[in-house]
Design an enzyme around this catalytic site. Structure first.
Site, PDB file in Angstrom:
ATOM      1  N   CYS A 134      -7.895  -5.215  -9.790  1.00 28.27           N
ATOM      2  CA  CYS A 134      -7.514  -3.862 -11.211  1.00 28.27           C
ATOM      3  C   CYS A 134      -7.207  -2.783 -10.028  1.00 28.27           C
ATOM      4  O   CYS A 134      -7.677  -2.073  -9.346  1.00 28.27           O
ATOM      5  CB  CYS A 134      -8.594  -4.028 -11.940  1.00 28.27           C
ATOM      6  SG  CYS A 134      -8.153  -2.538 -13.349  1.00 28.27           S
ATOM      7  N   CYS A 170      -5.763   1.336   6.225  1.00 30.55           N
ATOM      8  CA  CYS A 170      -5.651   2.273   6.458  1.00 30.55           C
ATOM      9  C   CYS A 170      -7.079   2.685   5.374  1.00 30.55           C
ATOM     10  O   CYS A 170      -7.227   3.601   5.244  1.00 30.55           O
ATOM     11  CB  CYS A 170      -4.020   2.889   5.470  1.00 30.55           C
ATOM     12  SG  CYS A 170      -4.086   3.512   4.316  1.00 30.55           S
ATOM     13  N   CYS A 222       0.122   3.504   3.025  1.00 26.82           N
ATOM     14  CA  CYS A 222       0.826   2.903   4.781  1.00 26.82           C
ATOM     15  C   CYS A 222       1.834   1.853   5.112  1.00 26.82           C
ATOM     16  O   CYS A 222       2.130   1.512   5.709  1.00 26.82           O
ATOM     17  CB  CYS A 222      -0.290   2.094   5.754  1.00 26.82           C
ATOM     18  SG  CYS A 222      -1.239   0.875   5.051  1.00 26.82           S
ATOM     19  N   CYS A 249       0.506  -1.535  -0.011  1.00 26.63           N
ATOM     20  CA  CYS A 249      -0.113   0.057  -0.034  1.00 26.63           C
ATOM     21  C   CYS A 249       1.179   1.404  -0.329  1.00 26.63           C
ATOM     22  O   CYS A 249       2.003   1.323   0.951  1.00 26.63           O
ATOM     23  CB  CYS A 249      -1.201   0.193   1.160  1.00 26.63           C
ATOM     24  SG  CYS A 249      -1.728   1.276   1.022  1.00 26.63           S
ATOM     25  N   CYS A 295      -7.242  -0.889   1.418  1.00 29.65           N
ATOM     26  CA  CYS A 295      -6.067  -1.599   2.534  1.00 29.65           C
ATOM     27  C   CYS A 295      -7.023  -1.460   2.999  1.00 29.65           C
ATOM     28  O   CYS A 295      -7.859  -0.719   3.855  1.00 29.65           O
ATOM     29  CB  CYS A 295      -5.313  -0.721   1.875  1.00 29.65           C
ATOM     30  SG  CYS A 295      -4.414  -0.554   3.253  1.00 29.65           S
TER      31      CYS A 295
END
Length: 132
Positions: A120, A100, A51, A48, A97
Site C-alpha cells: 500500500c 534512498c 531517487c 521512487c 526505497c
C-alpha cells in the site's frame, strides 16, 4: 540495485516538493483516494519520487479498494526494504526505497495471489515511466 543514495535533510527539502518531502522523508501518509496513482491504469514502471529507482511494475498493480496504489510485489526483491513500524499504536511493516531509504508506505498480508501481499504505497512517493 544502484549505489545507495545519501543526502542531507536540506538537499532532500530542496529536491522534493512539500508533499513528497513529508511522505518520503517524514513518513507522512496522503489521504486515501487523493493520490495521483491510486486510480492509474497505464502500462509502465512506478519509480521512487526521490531517487528514480524502479519499484513496481504496472503488471503487479491491482485495485485493493484502500484508496492508495496497491501492488502484490515489488519489481525486484531488492527494490524495497521492509522494517517493523509500531507508530500510531499499530504494528505494521513499513516499506522504504532500498536505494534512498524514502518512506513509501506499508505492506499487509491481505493481498491477492500469488504473493498474498498488499504493498500500500503513497502516490506522493512515486513517479511513473510509461511503456511505449
Amino acid at each position: 540495485m544502484n549505489e545507495k543514495i545519501e543526502k542531507t535533510d536540506a538537499q532532500w527539502r530542496a529536491e522534493l516538493n512539500p508533499e513528497q518531502y513529508a511522505v518520503c522523508r517524514c513518513s507522512a501518509t496522503e489521504r486515501p483516494f487523493t493520490g495521483k496513482y491510486y486510480d492509474h491504469h497505464e502500462t509502465g514502471t512506478y519509480l521512487c519520487a526521490a531517487c528514480g529507482a524502479e519499484l513496481f511494475s504496472s503488471q503487479a498493480k491491482y485495485e485493493s479498494g484502500s484508496g492508495w496504489p496497491s501492488y502484490w510485489q515489488p519489481i525486484d526483491a531488492n527494490a524495497v526494504s521492509e522494517q517493523e513500524d509500531a507508530s500510531h499504536g499499530m504494528r505494521r511493516v513499513e516499506v522504504k526505497c532500498a536505494r534512498c531509504d524514502s518512506h513509501l508506505g506499508h505492506v499487509f498480508p491481505d493481498g491477492p495471489r500469488p504473493t498474498g501481499l498488499r504493498y500500500c504505497i503513497n502516490s506522493a512517493a512515486l513517479g511513473f515511466d510509461a511503456k511505449e
